[in-house]
Motif scaffolding. Structure first.
Motif, PDB file in Angstrom:
ATOM      1  N   ASP A 236       0.696  -1.153  -0.128  1.00 43.20           N
ATOM      2  CA  ASP A 236       0.042   0.131  -0.062  1.00 43.20           C
ATOM      3  C   ASP A 236       0.761   1.282   0.013  1.00 43.20           C
ATOM      4  N   SER A 240       1.092   4.189  -2.644  1.00 42.41           N
ATOM      5  CA  SER A 240       0.649   5.775  -2.260  1.00 42.41           C
ATOM      6  C   SER A 240       1.778   6.745  -2.429  1.00 42.41           C
ATOM      7  N   ILE A 264       1.767  11.970  -0.024  1.00 44.64           N
ATOM      8  CA  ILE A 264       1.032  10.689  -0.083  1.00 44.64           C
ATOM      9  C   ILE A 264      -0.118  10.607  -0.509  1.00 44.64           C
ATOM     10  N   ASP A 265      -0.574   9.861  -1.444  1.00 42.00           N
ATOM     11  CA  ASP A 265      -1.971   9.906  -2.028  1.00 42.00           C
ATOM     12  C   ASP A 265      -2.691   8.428  -1.245  1.00 42.00           C
ATOM     13  N   TYR A 266      -3.591   8.475  -0.287  1.00 41.57           N
ATOM     14  CA  TYR A 266      -4.018   7.521  -0.079  1.00 41.57           C
ATOM     15  C   TYR A 266      -5.237   7.018  -0.517  1.00 41.57           C
ATOM     16  N   ARG A 268      -4.763   5.835  -3.664  1.00 35.66           N
ATOM     17  CA  ARG A 268      -4.402   4.751  -4.397  1.00 35.66           C
ATOM     18  C   ARG A 268      -4.159   3.287  -3.541  1.00 35.66           C
ATOM     19  N   THR A 269      -4.168   3.412  -2.264  1.00 38.86           N
ATOM     20  CA  THR A 269      -4.154   2.221  -1.540  1.00 38.86           C
ATOM     21  C   THR A 269      -5.337   1.146  -1.544  1.00 38.86           C
ATOM     22  N   LYS A 273      -5.167   4.107   5.274  1.00 43.39           N
ATOM     23  CA  LYS A 273      -5.370   5.572   5.145  1.00 43.39           C
ATOM     24  C   LYS A 273      -4.827   6.478   6.221  1.00 43.39           C
TER      25      LYS A 273
END
Length: 421
Positions: A236, A240, A264-266, A268-269, A273
Motif C-alpha cells: 500500500d 501511495s 502521499i496519496d491514500y 491509491r491504496t 489511510k
C-alpha cells in the motif's frame, strides 16, 4: 440348502449397498479431524480431478462435502485425513439443516481448483514463508513467480496470488539498521539492483512500484490476492508514493524528496489511510500502520478473535473465517498487526485483538477482485527471527492460524452467485 444360499447372497448384496455411500464428509471440527490442513489439500485435489465439492459454512467447523469415489477415499487414507461416509439421505438431511433460516450456516459449491501463484524471490525455501510452507504441506500445487513474470503480464494465467514477505518500497525490508554489514543483506541488495537494471529501471523502488501496479491491476481485473507480514503495508505504501522518492541515500544513492509525507496519496491504496511514514533508515518499521512496537501485549495473552458473520448474507467473510475455534494464537512479524484507526472504512476486519482493538486479519474488494491482508510471519512460530529453524507442520496439523491461509486458497473456487438483496 438353496434357501440358505439365497439368504447369504441377500445379506452380501445388502452389505454391498450399505457400504456404497453417496458422499464423503471431511469433518473440520476440533476433535473429529486428525489433519485439518491436509483436508484442504484433499478438497483441492478433488476439484482438480473435476469433481465438485461443497463447503458447509459453520457446520462442524466448516466441513467439506465431497462425492463418494474410491480414489477420494484412498487419497484421504494416504494423507491421514479423517472422513465419514454418508448416504444420500444423510447428506440431504445435513443440507436441509444448513438451509434452515434458523441456522447460521450456508452451503457453498466449489467448482474449480484455482490456479495459484506465489510471488517469491528465486531460491527461497518453502519455510521462508508461511503460505508456501502450508501449501507444500497440504500438497496444493503452486507456481513461484517473481518480478520478471509479473512485468511480462503472466498474472493473467492465475486466479490467486500470494505475496511473499516482500518490501515493495525499495528499502530492502528496512533491515539496514541491524544487518547492513551482513553478507546476505549485501548480496540481496546487489541482486535487487541488478534485477532492476536488467528490467530497465534506474532504481529498485521504481521497479518494485511497477510490480505493485501490475498486481493492483490483476486484482482490479478480478484476481484474488493474499499477503502477509511486510507485503501488506509495504504494498500500500508503494502505491501511495507513486512519483515520490521516499528512499534515503543508503537505499538508492540519492536524497529522498523533501516533505514527501505531504505528497502521499491514500486514494491509491487498498486497505490503509492516513498513515505516517517512518523516515528513519535504521528503524525496522515502514510506517505507523504496524502495531509491533505499540501493542504491549504479553505473550501469554496474545490472541485474536475471529469475527462472527452471517453465513447466509455475508458469505465471503464467513468463508474466510471458517475454523474450529474463534480464538487464534497471536504471532509476530515485521508487520504484526494493523492500527484499526488506519484501516479504511470499506475494509472488513475479520480478526482483531480484543485487548487493544488492533486488526490482525482484514479483507476487501478492489474492482472486480479481492484482497486479504494477514499480519505476522508464521502462525506457529511466535517471534520468527532471521536464521531461525523452520516450523515443522507435522507438529501442527490442526493449526487454526494456518487454516486462515487455506481458507483464502479455496475462496476463489466458490461458485459465483448473485448477491442477496
Amino acid at each position: 440348502m438353496r434357501k440358505f444360499l439365497l439368504f447369504v447372497f441377500g445379506l452380501l448384496l445388502l452389505g454391498c449397498f450399505s457400504a456404497r455411500a453417496g458422499f464423503i464428509l471431511l469433518p473440520m471440527d476440533e476433535l473429529a479431524q486428525k489433519n485439518h490442513l491436509k483436508a484442504y489439500g484433499i478438497t483441492y485435489w478433488t476439484l482438480n480431478k473435476n469433481y465438485k465439492a461443497s463447503w458447509l459454512l459453520n457446520y462442524r467447523g466448516g466441513s467439506f462435502l465431497l462425492p463418494d469415489a474410491e480414489e477420494i477415499r484412498r487419497e484421504c487414507q494416504i494423507r491421514g485425513v479423517s472422513f465419514e461416509l454418508l448416504s444420500d439421505a444423510e447428506a440431504q438431511q445435513i443440507l436441509e439443516e444448513i438451509s434452515s433460516p434458523s441456522q447460521n450456516m450456508e452451503t457453498v459449491v466449489l467448482e474449480k481448483a484455482p490456479k495459484i501463484a506465489v510471488y517469491t524471490p528465486k531460491g527461497k525455501q518453502p519455510w521462508d514463508d508461511a503460505v508456501t510452507m502450508v501449501l507444500t504441506y497440504a500438497e496444493i500445487p503452486f507456481t513461484p513467480i517473481y518480478d520478471e513474470e509479473v512485468l511480462k503480464d503472466q498474472l493473467v494465467l492465475y486466479d490467486w496470488l500470494h505475496l511473499h514477505h516482500e518490501d515493495f518500497t525499495g528499502q530492502y525490508g528496512k533491515f539496514y539498521g541491524s544487518y547492513r554489514n551482513a553478507p546476505w543483506y549485501i548480496e540481496q541488495k546487489k541482486e535487487a539492483e541488478a534485477l532492476a537494471t536488467q528490467l530497465g529501471y534506474a532504481k529498485v523502488s521504481q521497479e518494485k512500484l511497477a510490480v505493485a501496479k501490475k498486481i493492483r491491476d490483476f486484482v482490479i481485473g478480478g484476481g484474488f490476492m493474499f499477503a502477509m507480514c511486510s507485503a501488506t503495508d509495504s504494498f500500500d505504501i508503494a502505491l501511495s508514493a507513486e512519483g515520490v522518492d521516499i528512499c534515503e541515500p543508503m537505499f538508492d544513492d540519492d536524497q529522498s524528496d523533501p516533505n514527501y509525507q505531504s505528497r502521499i496519496d491514500y486514494s491509491r491504496t487498498f486497505a490503509f489511510k492516513d498513515f505516517i511514514l517512518d523516515r528513519r533508515p535504521e528503524h525496522y518499521e515502514f510506517s505507523d500502520i504496524d502495531m509491533t512496537e505499540k501493542r504491549k501485549i504479553p505473550f501469554e495473552r496474545d490472541y485474536f478473535t475471529l469475527m462472527d458473520y452471517s453465513a447466509k448474507w455475508d458469505v465471503i467473510p464467513s468463508m474466510l473465517c471458517q475454523n474450529h475455534t474463534q480464538l487464534i494464537k497471536g504471532f509476530m512479524g515485521q508487520t504484526t498487526s494493523f492500527d484499526s484507526a488506519l484501516v479504511k472504512t470499506n475494509v472488513l476486519v475479520l480478526g482483531k485483538c480484543e485487548l487493544n482493538d488492533e486488526a490482525r486479519y482484514i479483507h476487501g474488494q478492489k474492482g472486480k477482485g479481492f484482497f486479504t491482508f494477514y499480519g505476522g510471519h508464521d502462525p506457529e512460530d511466535y517471534q520468527h527471527r532471521v536464521g531461525d529453524e523452520p516450523t515443522v507442520l507435522d507438529l501442527h496439523p490442526n493449526s487454526p492460524g494456518f487454516r486462515l491461509i487455506l481458507n483464502n486458497v479455496l475462496f476463489p473456487a466458490a461458485r459465483k452467485k448473485p448477491q442477496k438483496t
